[in-house]
Design a protein around this motif. Structure first.
Motif, PDB file in Angstrom:
ATOM      1  N   THR A 165      -2.398  -8.824 -12.911  1.00  0.00           N
ATOM      2  CA  THR A 165      -3.822  -9.150 -13.008  1.00  0.00           C
ATOM      3  C   THR A 165      -4.728  -8.162 -12.294  1.00  0.00           C
ATOM      4  OG1 THR A 165      -3.987 -10.529 -11.003  1.00  0.00           O
ATOM      5  CG2 THR A 165      -3.139 -11.585 -13.005  1.00  0.00           C
ATOM      6  N   GLY A 166      -4.186  -7.452 -11.296  1.00  0.00           N
ATOM      7  CA  GLY A 166      -5.012  -6.535 -10.516  1.00  0.00           C
ATOM      8  C   GLY A 166      -6.062  -7.225  -9.685  1.00  0.00           C
ATOM      9  N   THR A 167      -5.900  -8.545  -9.517  1.00  0.00           N
ATOM     10  CA  THR A 167      -6.904  -9.349  -8.828  1.00  0.00           C
ATOM     11  C   THR A 167      -6.358  -9.864  -7.508  1.00  0.00           C
ATOM     12  OG1 THR A 167      -7.866 -10.030 -10.925  1.00  0.00           O
ATOM     13  CG2 THR A 167      -8.412 -11.358  -9.009  1.00  0.00           C
ATOM     14  N   GLY A 168      -7.153  -9.777  -6.468  1.00  0.00           N
ATOM     15  CA  GLY A 168      -6.739 -10.269  -5.164  1.00  0.00           C
ATOM     16  C   GLY A 168      -6.471 -11.765  -5.164  1.00  0.00           C
ATOM     17  N   ALA A 169      -5.444 -12.173  -4.430  1.00  0.00           N
ATOM     18  CA  ALA A 169      -5.080 -13.589  -4.345  1.00  0.00           C
ATOM     19  C   ALA A 169      -4.285 -13.811  -3.071  1.00  0.00           C
ATOM     20  CB  ALA A 169      -4.266 -14.015  -5.566  1.00  0.00           C
ATOM     21  N   ILE A 170      -4.131 -15.068  -2.719  1.00  0.00           N
ATOM     22  CA  ILE A 170      -3.299 -15.435  -1.572  1.00  0.00           C
ATOM     23  C   ILE A 170      -2.236 -16.414  -2.054  1.00  0.00           C
ATOM     24  CG2 ILE A 170      -4.851 -17.324  -0.847  1.00  0.00           C
ATOM     25  CD1 ILE A 170      -4.087 -16.602   2.062  1.00  0.00           C
ATOM     26  N   VAL A 171      -1.015 -16.225  -1.572  1.00  0.00           N
ATOM     27  CA  VAL A 171       0.122 -17.060  -1.935  1.00  0.00           C
ATOM     28  C   VAL A 171       0.705 -17.652  -0.661  1.00  0.00           C
ATOM     29  CG1 VAL A 171       2.394 -17.123  -3.035  1.00  0.00           C
ATOM     30  CG2 VAL A 171       0.663 -15.483  -3.838  1.00  0.00           C
ATOM     31  N   SER A 172       0.867 -18.963  -0.628  1.00  0.00           N
ATOM     32  CA  SER A 172       1.561 -19.619   0.483  1.00  0.00           C
ATOM     33  C   SER A 172       2.718 -20.416  -0.077  1.00  0.00           C
ATOM     34  CB  SER A 172       0.612 -20.547   1.253  1.00  0.00           C
ATOM     35  OG  SER A 172       1.327 -21.242   2.272  1.00  0.00           O
ATOM     36  N   LEU A 173       3.901 -20.077   0.354  1.00  0.00           N
ATOM     37  CA  LEU A 173       5.103 -20.778  -0.081  1.00  0.00           C
ATOM     38  C   LEU A 173       5.680 -21.492   1.137  1.00  0.00           C
ATOM     39  CD1 LEU A 173       6.990 -21.378  -2.411  1.00  0.00           C
ATOM     40  CD2 LEU A 173       8.109 -19.192  -2.014  1.00  0.00           C
ATOM     41  N   GLY A 174       5.300 -22.751   1.298  1.00  0.00           N
ATOM     42  CA  GLY A 174       5.737 -23.514   2.454  1.00  0.00           C
ATOM     43  C   GLY A 174       5.250 -22.932   3.761  1.00  0.00           C
ATOM     44  N   GLY A 175       4.088 -22.250   3.735  1.00  0.00           N
ATOM     45  CA  GLY A 175       3.536 -21.663   4.955  1.00  0.00           C
ATOM     46  C   GLY A 175       3.855 -20.200   5.145  1.00  0.00           C
ATOM     47  N   ASP A 176       4.730 -19.645   4.301  1.00  0.00           N
ATOM     48  CA  ASP A 176       4.985 -18.205   4.312  1.00  0.00           C
ATOM     49  C   ASP A 176       3.964 -17.572   3.365  1.00  0.00           C
ATOM     50  OD1 ASP A 176       7.059 -18.621   6.041  1.00  0.00           O
ATOM     51  OD2 ASP A 176       8.614 -18.477   4.507  1.00  0.00           O
ATOM     52  N   ILE A 177       3.081 -16.748   3.909  1.00  0.00           N
ATOM     53  CA  ILE A 177       1.883 -16.313   3.199  1.00  0.00           C
ATOM     54  C   ILE A 177       1.926 -14.822   2.906  1.00  0.00           C
ATOM     55  CG2 ILE A 177      -0.625 -16.042   3.420  1.00  0.00           C
ATOM     56  CD1 ILE A 177      -0.564 -18.595   5.146  1.00  0.00           C
ATOM     57  N   ALA A 178       1.590 -14.483   1.649  1.00  0.00           N
ATOM     58  CA  ALA A 178       1.483 -13.081   1.229  1.00  0.00           C
ATOM     59  C   ALA A 178       0.141 -12.892   0.543  1.00  0.00           C
ATOM     60  CB  ALA A 178       2.617 -12.709   0.279  1.00  0.00           C
ATOM     61  N   ILE A 179      -0.464 -11.724   0.753  1.00  0.00           N
ATOM     62  CA  ILE A 179      -1.748 -11.397   0.155  1.00  0.00           C
ATOM     63  C   ILE A 179      -1.540 -10.398  -0.982  1.00  0.00           C
ATOM     64  CG2 ILE A 179      -4.058 -10.460   0.546  1.00  0.00           C
ATOM     65  CD1 ILE A 179      -3.554 -12.982   2.133  1.00  0.00           C
ATOM     66  N   ALA A 180      -2.049 -10.746  -2.166  1.00  0.00           N
ATOM     67  CA  ALA A 180      -2.068  -9.806  -3.286  1.00  0.00           C
ATOM     68  C   ALA A 180      -3.374  -9.027  -3.227  1.00  0.00           C
ATOM     69  CB  ALA A 180      -1.956 -10.558  -4.607  1.00  0.00           C
ATOM     70  N   PRO A 181      -3.328  -7.702  -3.111  1.00  0.00           N
ATOM     71  CA  PRO A 181      -4.562  -6.919  -2.976  1.00  0.00           C
ATOM     72  C   PRO A 181      -5.342  -6.851  -4.279  1.00  0.00           C
ATOM     73  CG  PRO A 181      -2.683  -5.459  -3.159  1.00  0.00           C
ATOM     74  CD  PRO A 181      -2.125  -6.851  -3.078  1.00  0.00           C
ATOM     75  N   ASP A 182      -6.625  -6.582  -4.171  1.00  0.00           N
ATOM     76  CA  ASP A 182      -7.489  -6.416  -5.333  1.00  0.00           C
ATOM     77  C   ASP A 182      -7.439  -4.959  -5.786  1.00  0.00           C
ATOM     78  OD1 ASP A 182     -10.178  -8.153  -6.498  1.00  0.00           O
ATOM     79  OD2 ASP A 182     -10.031  -6.004  -6.918  1.00  0.00           O
ATOM     80  N   ALA A 183      -7.041  -4.746  -7.041  1.00  0.00           N
ATOM     81  CA  ALA A 183      -6.866  -3.377  -7.537  1.00  0.00           C
ATOM     82  C   ALA A 183      -8.174  -2.616  -7.616  1.00  0.00           C
ATOM     83  CB  ALA A 183      -6.208  -3.413  -8.913  1.00  0.00           C
ATOM     84  N   ASP A 184      -9.302  -3.323  -7.714  1.00  0.00           N
ATOM     85  CA  ASP A 184     -10.596  -2.658  -7.812  1.00  0.00           C
ATOM     86  C   ASP A 184     -11.054  -2.061  -6.489  1.00  0.00           C
ATOM     87  OD1 ASP A 184     -10.720  -3.324 -10.459  1.00  0.00           O
ATOM     88  OD2 ASP A 184     -11.877  -5.157 -10.137  1.00  0.00           O
ATOM     89  N   GLY A 185     -10.343  -2.418  -5.425  1.00  0.00           N
ATOM     90  CA  GLY A 185     -10.722  -1.913  -4.119  1.00  0.00           C
ATOM     91  C   GLY A 185     -12.013  -2.520  -3.604  1.00  0.00           C
ATOM     92  N   GLU A 186     -12.374  -3.660  -4.195  1.00  0.00           N
ATOM     93  CA  GLU A 186     -13.607  -4.322  -3.769  1.00  0.00           C
ATOM     94  C   GLU A 186     -13.475  -4.785  -2.317  1.00  0.00           C
ATOM     95  OE1 GLU A 186     -16.373  -8.135  -5.126  1.00  0.00           O
ATOM     96  OE2 GLU A 186     -14.800  -7.368  -6.448  1.00  0.00           O
ATOM     97  N   ASP A 187     -14.539  -4.615  -1.567  1.00  0.00           N
ATOM     98  CA  ASP A 187     -14.540  -4.967  -0.142  1.00  0.00           C
ATOM     99  C   ASP A 187     -14.778  -6.469   0.001  1.00  0.00           C
ATOM    100  OD1 ASP A 187     -14.441  -4.834   2.567  1.00  0.00           O
ATOM    101  OD2 ASP A 187     -16.478  -4.043   2.818  1.00  0.00           O
ATOM    102  N   LEU A 188     -13.692  -7.243  -0.119  1.00  0.00           N
ATOM    103  CA  LEU A 188     -13.792  -8.697  -0.056  1.00  0.00           C
ATOM    104  C   LEU A 188     -13.558  -9.178   1.368  1.00  0.00           C
ATOM    105  CD1 LEU A 188     -11.708  -9.533  -3.257  1.00  0.00           C
ATOM    106  CD2 LEU A 188     -14.197  -9.582  -3.023  1.00  0.00           C
TER     107      LEU A 188
END
Length: 328
Positions: A165-188
């Motif tokens: 998707t190239g879109t920033g998101a956050i994933v939490s799997l039972g409290g283990d958290i990973a950040i998917a970066p935004d491909a556009d490089g937008e300053d979020l």
């Protein structure tokens, strides 16, 4: 922000994005990844590749390359921690009574636990891995990926979201958290993450995460009893027994969820030595002691009543002073 929650791998999955339109395909993507992880890596499925490999310990077994990748990640965690985070704890977990899905453990609560057989801190080095799809579990041992699999799966999902998707998101799997970066490089803005010692309790502190991962390991969550003896799932590979509950919970950050979880799990096993180990490895973390005292390392934000690890190391026996020092 748009978010959704569902269940997989015996825990909850939380997904959020600042672009609501991508949430449905993101959930489908996450569910597909987790289905593959469960099919290959579960210790509680009779038809999983991991179960087949454990049954034929000592021999090479053809398996899905996904399981090989999961075991390789677990071996990397063992390498980084000197074997403290260990992938061959399957036998002692079964001997202690964790021999079925967690929700079913109460069935045998009246029966005593067995005496665990520690695998040996360096035994993970004997695991055979072929990236094309083969695995050899050392004879007399059994794989269990509970120490790394959830965090590793969270990283897989985050990478898949970023790639698809190239879109920033956050994933939490039972409290283990990973950040998917935004491909556009937008300053979020960074993602706000509430931290509590016990899941479901009110937040004790909130931190902001703009990349990488965060994970919490606890001696208070996956617990069971055998003949009145209370046990938890974070085992010390040196003894095969649950680590001493010096810390109720350790939350660590890292460049990935797997790296963060490796640090938090090692800290539970290390007990009183954890703050020094975290400082030596430049890990930013929050440790909650059995008495409720909070210790922080690295650049963890200030909290009222918390103590910075460096101060504790300088005054290890002065609890009153430690409680008065504010994290810096």
């Amino acid at each position: 922000m748009s978010a959704t929650t569902f269940e997989a791998l015996g825990t909850y999955v939380f997904l959020a994005s600042r672009r609501p339109a991508i949430l449905p395909p993101t959930q489908r993507l996450a569910a597909a990844v987790l289905s593959d992880v469960d099919r290959t890596c579960s210790r509680f499925r009779e038809d999983s590749d991991l179960t087949r490999a454990n049954r034929q310990a000592g021999s090479w077994v053809a398996v899905d390359p996904l399981l090989v990748a999961a075991v390789r990640a677990a071996c990397s965690a063992a390498e980084q921690t000197g074997g403290l985070v260990h992938p061959l704890l399957g036998r002692p977990l079964v001997q202690l009574g964790y021999d079925r899905d967690y929700d079913e453990l109460h069935v045998l609560a009246d029966q005593p636990a067995g005496e665990p057989t520690p695998p040996g801190v360096d035994s993970w080095r004997e695991i055979g891995l072929d990236d094309d799809g083969a695995l050899r579990v050392p004879a007399g041992t059994a794989l269990d990926l509970g120490a790394t699999a959830k965090a590793w799966a969270a990283d897989l999902i985050a990478a898949a979201i970023a790639g698809e998707t190239g879109t920033g998101a956050i994933v939490s799997l039972g409290g283990d958290i990973a950040i998917a970066p935004d491909a556009d490089g937008e300053d979020l803005p960074p993602w706000p993450i509430e931290i509590s010692t016990h899941p479901g309790d009110p937040a004790e502190t909130t931190v902001a995460l703009d990349g990488g991962g965060l994970a919490t390991s606890s001696t208070q969550v996956r617990r069971w009893a055998r003949a009145g003896v209370h046990l938890h799932h974070v085992l010390d590979p040196r003894t095969g027994r649950p680590a001493d509950p010096v810390w109720h919970a350790v939350t660590a950050t890292g460049p990935s969820a797997t790296a963060a979880n490796t640090a938090s799990t090692a800290s539970i096993v290390l007990g009183a030595d954890a703050p020094g180990w975290l400082e030596a490895h430049d890990v930013t973390a929050r440790l909650v002691a059995a008495d409720g005292r909070v210790v922080t390392t690295g650049s963890w934000p200030d909290e009222p009543g918390s103590s910075q690890a460096a101060e504790l190391l300088e005054h290890p026996g002065d609890d009153h002073r430690a409680q008065e020092v504010t994290a810096r």
